[in-house]
Design a protein around this motif. Sequence first.
Motif, PDB file in Angstrom:
ATOM      1  N   ARG A 170      -6.857   2.964   0.080  1.00 48.44           N
ATOM      2  CA  ARG A 170      -5.651   2.481  -0.612  1.00 48.44           C
ATOM      3  C   ARG A 170      -6.042   1.698  -1.866  1.00 48.44           C
ATOM      4  O   ARG A 170      -6.712   0.679  -1.785  1.00 48.44           O
ATOM      5  N   ASP A 171      -5.579   2.197  -2.983  1.00 48.96           N
ATOM      6  CA  ASP A 171      -5.882   1.607  -4.290  1.00 48.96           C
ATOM      7  C   ASP A 171      -4.960   0.444  -4.629  1.00 48.96           C
ATOM      8  O   ASP A 171      -3.836   0.367  -4.148  1.00 48.96           O
ATOM      9  N   ASP A 217      -9.228   1.769   3.609  1.00 47.21           N
ATOM     10  CA  ASP A 217      -8.613   3.020   4.055  1.00 47.21           C
ATOM     11  C   ASP A 217      -8.162   3.889   2.877  1.00 47.21           C
ATOM     12  O   ASP A 217      -7.141   4.570   2.949  1.00 47.21           O
ATOM     13  N   ARG A 261     -12.408   3.556  -0.086  1.00 47.13           N
ATOM     14  CA  ARG A 261     -12.255   4.392   1.113  1.00 47.13           C
ATOM     15  C   ARG A 261     -12.699   3.658   2.376  1.00 47.13           C
ATOM     16  O   ARG A 261     -12.001   3.650   3.376  1.00 47.13           O
ATOM     17  N   LEU A 304      -4.535  -2.674  -4.096  1.00 43.86           N
ATOM     18  CA  LEU A 304      -3.907  -3.603  -3.153  1.00 43.86           C
ATOM     19  C   LEU A 304      -3.703  -4.976  -3.778  1.00 43.86           C
ATOM     20  O   LEU A 304      -2.656  -5.607  -3.599  1.00 43.86           O
ATOM     21  N   ASP A 356       4.937   0.954  -1.465  1.00 41.97           N
ATOM     22  CA  ASP A 356       4.865   2.144  -0.627  1.00 41.97           C
ATOM     23  C   ASP A 356       3.628   2.054   0.274  1.00 41.97           C
ATOM     24  O   ASP A 356       2.788   1.168   0.101  1.00 41.97           O
ATOM     25  N   HIS A 357       3.532   2.948   1.225  1.00 41.06           N
ATOM     26  CA  HIS A 357       2.467   2.899   2.239  1.00 41.06           C
ATOM     27  C   HIS A 357       1.073   2.830   1.609  1.00 41.06           C
ATOM     28  O   HIS A 357       0.222   2.071   2.057  1.00 41.06           O
ATOM     29  N   ARG A 358       0.833   3.610   0.565  1.00 38.72           N
ATOM     30  CA  ARG A 358      -0.516   3.659  -0.003  1.00 38.72           C
ATOM     31  C   ARG A 358      -0.895   2.389  -0.775  1.00 38.72           C
ATOM     32  O   ARG A 358      -2.033   2.239  -1.195  1.00 38.72           O
ATOM     33  N   HIS A 359       0.052   1.484  -0.958  1.00 36.94           N
ATOM     34  CA  HIS A 359      -0.237   0.215  -1.620  1.00 36.94           C
ATOM     35  C   HIS A 359      -0.047  -0.988  -0.693  1.00 36.94           C
ATOM     36  O   HIS A 359       0.048  -2.118  -1.155  1.00 36.94           O
ATOM     37  N   ARG A 360       0.022  -0.715   0.593  1.00 34.89           N
ATOM     38  CA  ARG A 360       0.117  -1.804   1.576  1.00 34.89           C
ATOM     39  C   ARG A 360      -1.244  -2.020   2.219  1.00 34.89           C
ATOM     40  O   ARG A 360      -1.954  -1.077   2.531  1.00 34.89           O
ATOM     41  N   ARG A 361      -1.582  -3.257   2.429  1.00 32.55           N
ATOM     42  CA  ARG A 361      -2.852  -3.627   3.034  1.00 32.55           C
ATOM     43  C   ARG A 361      -2.953  -3.035   4.445  1.00 32.55           C
ATOM     44  O   ARG A 361      -2.084  -3.255   5.273  1.00 32.55           O
ATOM     45  N   PRO A 362      -4.028  -2.301   4.715  1.00 34.20           N
ATOM     46  CA  PRO A 362      -4.211  -1.777   6.079  1.00 34.20           C
ATOM     47  C   PRO A 362      -4.485  -2.917   7.061  1.00 34.20           C
ATOM     48  O   PRO A 362      -4.988  -3.980   6.667  1.00 34.20           O
TER      49      PRO A 362
END
Length: 157
Positions: free
Chosen positions: A120-121, A118, A114, A123, A8-14
């Motif tokens: 996201r935890d 970004d 953070r 990763l 999901d988005h929160r686990h994708r590398r920014p």
Amino acid sequence: MDELDGPDHRHRRPPGVDDETVEALGSLSKALETIERARGHLYAFHQLTGTADLELDRTVGLLRGAGHESWAERVETEILGRNVIPGHWTFQIVEAYDGTYYRAFRQLEREAVRQLADGRDHLYEAEMKEARRTRDHPDHTARPDTPGARTPTAPFD
């Protein structure tokens, strides 16, 4: 990677986050997990010591009941309620650990995630999962809400 077939988005590398940063944040997360375990052991130490101290009340009563007043007095005055290290009961050790080390560690880890990813935890773990899962297998889906994911069943069904 298909938007529906991956983390999901929160686990994708920014964008702009490199491999070394993901690995470093994974390492920091692993260290924090170890600290969480250490803290759990510290709480176990606190609870076990407290349980033993409370059992000493029974010990004192049994010794007195058996006519061993001097031993009951020794247990009561020398051990019952004794500091585990100078000036500290176990709750004070837990408080000092939390205030001196644990909270600072957690804050630093949160701030690093953070600022560097970004917010996201996990990763590193999410990317490891992607590399290790078998595509189109119902037990290797990327997310719980993936179409075709197998629904858990009762054991031995």
